[in-house]
Design an enzyme around this catalytic site. Structure first.
Site, PDB file in Angstrom:
ATOM      1  N   GLY A   1      -0.618   6.007   2.337  1.00 14.76           N
ATOM      2  CA  GLY A   1      -1.328   7.136   2.504  1.00 14.76           C
ATOM      3  C   GLY A   1      -2.229   6.874   3.716  1.00 14.76           C
ATOM      4  N   PHE A   2      -2.897   5.760   3.974  1.00 14.10           N
ATOM      5  CA  PHE A   2      -3.891   5.577   5.182  1.00 14.10           C
ATOM      6  C   PHE A   2      -3.113   5.513   6.562  1.00 14.10           C
ATOM      7  CE2 PHE A   2      -5.662   2.513   7.720  1.00 14.10           C
ATOM      8  CZ  PHE A   2      -7.350   3.051   7.929  1.00 14.10           C
TER       9      PHE A   2
ATOM     10  N   ASP B   1      -8.279  -7.416   1.270  1.00 13.76           N
ATOM     11  CA  ASP B   1      -7.259  -7.437   2.378  1.00 13.76           C
ATOM     12  C   ASP B   1      -7.782  -7.034   3.602  1.00 13.76           C
ATOM     13  OD1 ASP B   1      -5.774  -4.848   3.439  1.00 13.76           O
ATOM     14  OD2 ASP B   1      -6.706  -4.344   1.595  1.00 13.76           O
TER      15      ASP B   1
ATOM     16  N   ASP C   1       0.891  -1.276   0.091  1.00 14.70           N
ATOM     17  CA  ASP C   1       0.141   0.045  -0.051  1.00 14.70           C
ATOM     18  C   ASP C   1       0.913   1.180   0.013  1.00 14.70           C
ATOM     19  OD1 ASP C   1       0.935   0.512   2.645  1.00 14.70           O
ATOM     20  OD2 ASP C   1      -0.993  -0.236   3.425  1.00 14.70           O
TER      21      ASP C   1
ATOM     22  N   CYS D   1      -6.321 -27.590  12.879  1.00 15.02           N
ATOM     23  CA  CYS D   1      -7.320 -28.286  12.826  1.00 15.02           C
ATOM     24  C   CYS D   1      -7.005 -29.956  12.617  1.00 15.02           C
ATOM     25  CB  CYS D   1      -8.498 -28.087  11.996  1.00 15.02           C
ATOM     26  SG  CYS D   1      -9.143 -26.493  12.484  1.00 15.02           S
TER      27      CYS D   1
END
Length: 376
Positions: free
Chosen positions: A92-93, A271, A89, A314
Site C-alpha cells: 500500500g505505501f 523497521d 508489508d 569494527c
C-alpha cells in the site's frame, strides 16, 4: 501469540511466537526490500549481527521477480535462505508513494508500475494473495497511507475505506490459509491504524480494529511529513486503545531517538531503511551519535567506527581504511558500513530489552539521548 514478560513504565518487554520462531521484543526489523539488504549483506551476515526479523516488500517483489516465481521456489524463506521470521508489508505505501498516476476505488487501486509504466491493480484480496505466495511469517493489511497534513474530510473517508479493506484482508487471509497448496497456512495478519494527525480519528479507528482479534497491530501513516512532536502525540493517543496482549508495530520509524521515545510509549516493532541507506553513504552510528566517514578528519583515524563495537567492521578495520574504500569507490566500503549500522540497531534493541528487564529503561533512555546529543 504475544506474551508480555515485563513492563518498565509503559515500555514493554515481550515474546511473540510465530511459525518461524520466537521474536524477542522490542525488535528492529532489517529491511530487505527485494529479499536482500542493499549493500551486499547476506542472510548469513544477518544472523551473525543478531537480526531476528527480516522485512520484504510486497509491491517490489510482485514486480520483480514476481510472487508466482517466489512461490514456485518454495516461498521467501527458501528463496533467500532465511529460516527466521519475515514480515511483508502490503504494498500500500509504495502504491501511494511511488506511483505518479493512481486511481483509488472501493475495490482497490489502479496504478502504473514505476519500472515500465504498465497498469496494475492492487486491492485487499490481491495484496493477501501476493503475500500468501511469498509465504511470509507476517502479512500486513492493505491500507491507504495519506500524506501529512491532509484535509480532515478526506482522512475520515480514507480511514473508513481502510477499515472495510481490513475486513476483506482478514476474510481472504482465512481463505488462503485453508487452501491445500498454501506454503504457510499459519500466516499471521497485522492490521494498520490510520488517521493522519487527527487524534480523535486515530482513536476511533484503533478501537474499531482492536475488536477484530488480529495477530498484531501497526500504527501507520507516520514519518511521512509530520513533526516528531506530532508523531509522539499520535502514539500516546493510539497505544492505550490497542490490545495489550498483541504486539504494536510503528511502521517506517527508525531514527534511534525516535525508537527510544516510541518504546517508552509502548511500541514493540520497528523497521526502517535508514541504517542501510545511511551506511551506503558513509554515515555510521556510534555511541556519540552519527558521523560521516568522508569527513577529512577521519583520513588518519586509526580507531574503529565505534570503539567497543563487536560488529565485523569494527573488529577488523579502521575509520581511515573504510574512508579510503569509499574514496576509491570499493564496494567493500558500503558493505562494512551497512553491517555496522545494522549491528548498531540490533544491539540497541538488545540493550533496550535488557533495560526493560532490569526496570531501568527511563534512565537508559535519558543516558543514550544525552550521549547522542541530537545526532542520532
Amino acid at each position: 501469540m504475544y506474551k508480555l514478560l515485563k513492563k518498565s513504565g509503559k515500555a514493554r518487554r515481550g515474546e511473540f511466537t510465530t511459525p518461524h520462531g520466537v521474536i524477542q521484543t522490542p525488535v528492529f526489523m532489517n529491511v530487505g526490500t527485494l529479499a536482500a539488504i542493499k549493500g551486499a549483506v547476506s542472510s548469513m551476515d544477518l544472523k551473525e549481527i543478531g537480526c531476528q526479523v527480516e522485512l520484504s516488500n510486497t509491491y517490489h517483489l510482485h514486480l520483480r521477480p514476481g510472487d508466482e516465481v517466489v512461490k514456485k521456489m518454495g516461498g521467501l524463506h527458501k528463496f533467500m535462505n532465511w529460516d527466521r521470521p519475515i514480515l511483508t508489508d502490503s504494498g500500500g505505501f509504495q502504491v501511494f508513494s511511488l506511483s505518479k498516476i493512481r486511481k483509488i476505488q472501493e475495490e482497490g487501486v489502479y496504478f502504473n508500475s514505476h519500472i515500465d509504466g504498465r497498469k496494475i491493480f492492487m486491492g485487499p484480496e490481491e495484496s493477501m494473495r501476493i503475500q500468501s505466495n511469498l509465504a511470509s511469517t507476517i502479512a500486513m493489511a492493505f491500507d491507504e497511507c495519506v500524506e501529512n497534513p491532509a484535509p480532515r474530510e478526506y482522512v475520515e473517508k480514507s480511514v473508513e475505506r481502510t477499515t472495510r479493506w481490513l475486513h476483506r484482508c482478514k476474510d481472504e487471509m482465512n481463505r488462503l490459509n485453508s487452501l491445500p497448496d498454501t506454503i504457510n497456512n499459519k500466516q499471521m495478519l497485522f492490521g494498520i491504524n490510520q488517521g493522519g494527525t487527527y487524534e480523535d480519528i486515530r482513536i476511533e479507528h484503533a478501537k474499531t480494529i482492536a475488536k477484530m482479534d488480529l495477530d498484531g497491530y501497526a500504527i501507520g501513516g507516520l514519518a511521512v511529513g509530520e513533526s516528531h512532536e506530532d508523531m509522539y502525540r499520535i502514539i500516546d493517543a493510539v497505544v492505550p486503545h490497542l490490545p495489550e496482549d498483541k504486539p504494536i508495530y510503528l511502521m517506517g520509524v527508525g531514527i534511534p531517538s525516535n525508537i527510544l521515545e516510541a518504546v517508552d510509549r509502548g511500541v514493540d516493532f520497528f523497521d526502517c531503511v535508514l541504517p542501510a541507506r545511511n551506511g551506503r553513504h558513509a554515515h555510521v552510528f556510534t555511541k556519540e551519535g552519527k558521523i560521516n566517514l568522508l569527513n577529512a578528519k577521519f583520513e588518519l583515524d586509526d580507531k574503529p567506527i565505534d570503539e567497543g563495537c563487536q560488529c565485523p567492521a569494527c573488529k577488523h578495520y579502521t575509520r581511515s581504511y573504510i574512508r579510503h574504500l569509499f574514496k576509491a569507490k570499493e564496494m567493500l566500503a558500503m558493505r562494512l558500513c551497512v553491517l555496522h549500522n545494522l549491528y548498531f540497531y540490533n544491539n540497541l534493541m538488545e540493550e533496550i530489552r535488557d533495560a526493560i528487564d532490569g526496570d531501568y529503561f527511563k534512565e537508559y533512555k535519558e543516558r543514550k539521548l544525552k550521549e547522542w546529543g541530537g545526532r542520532a
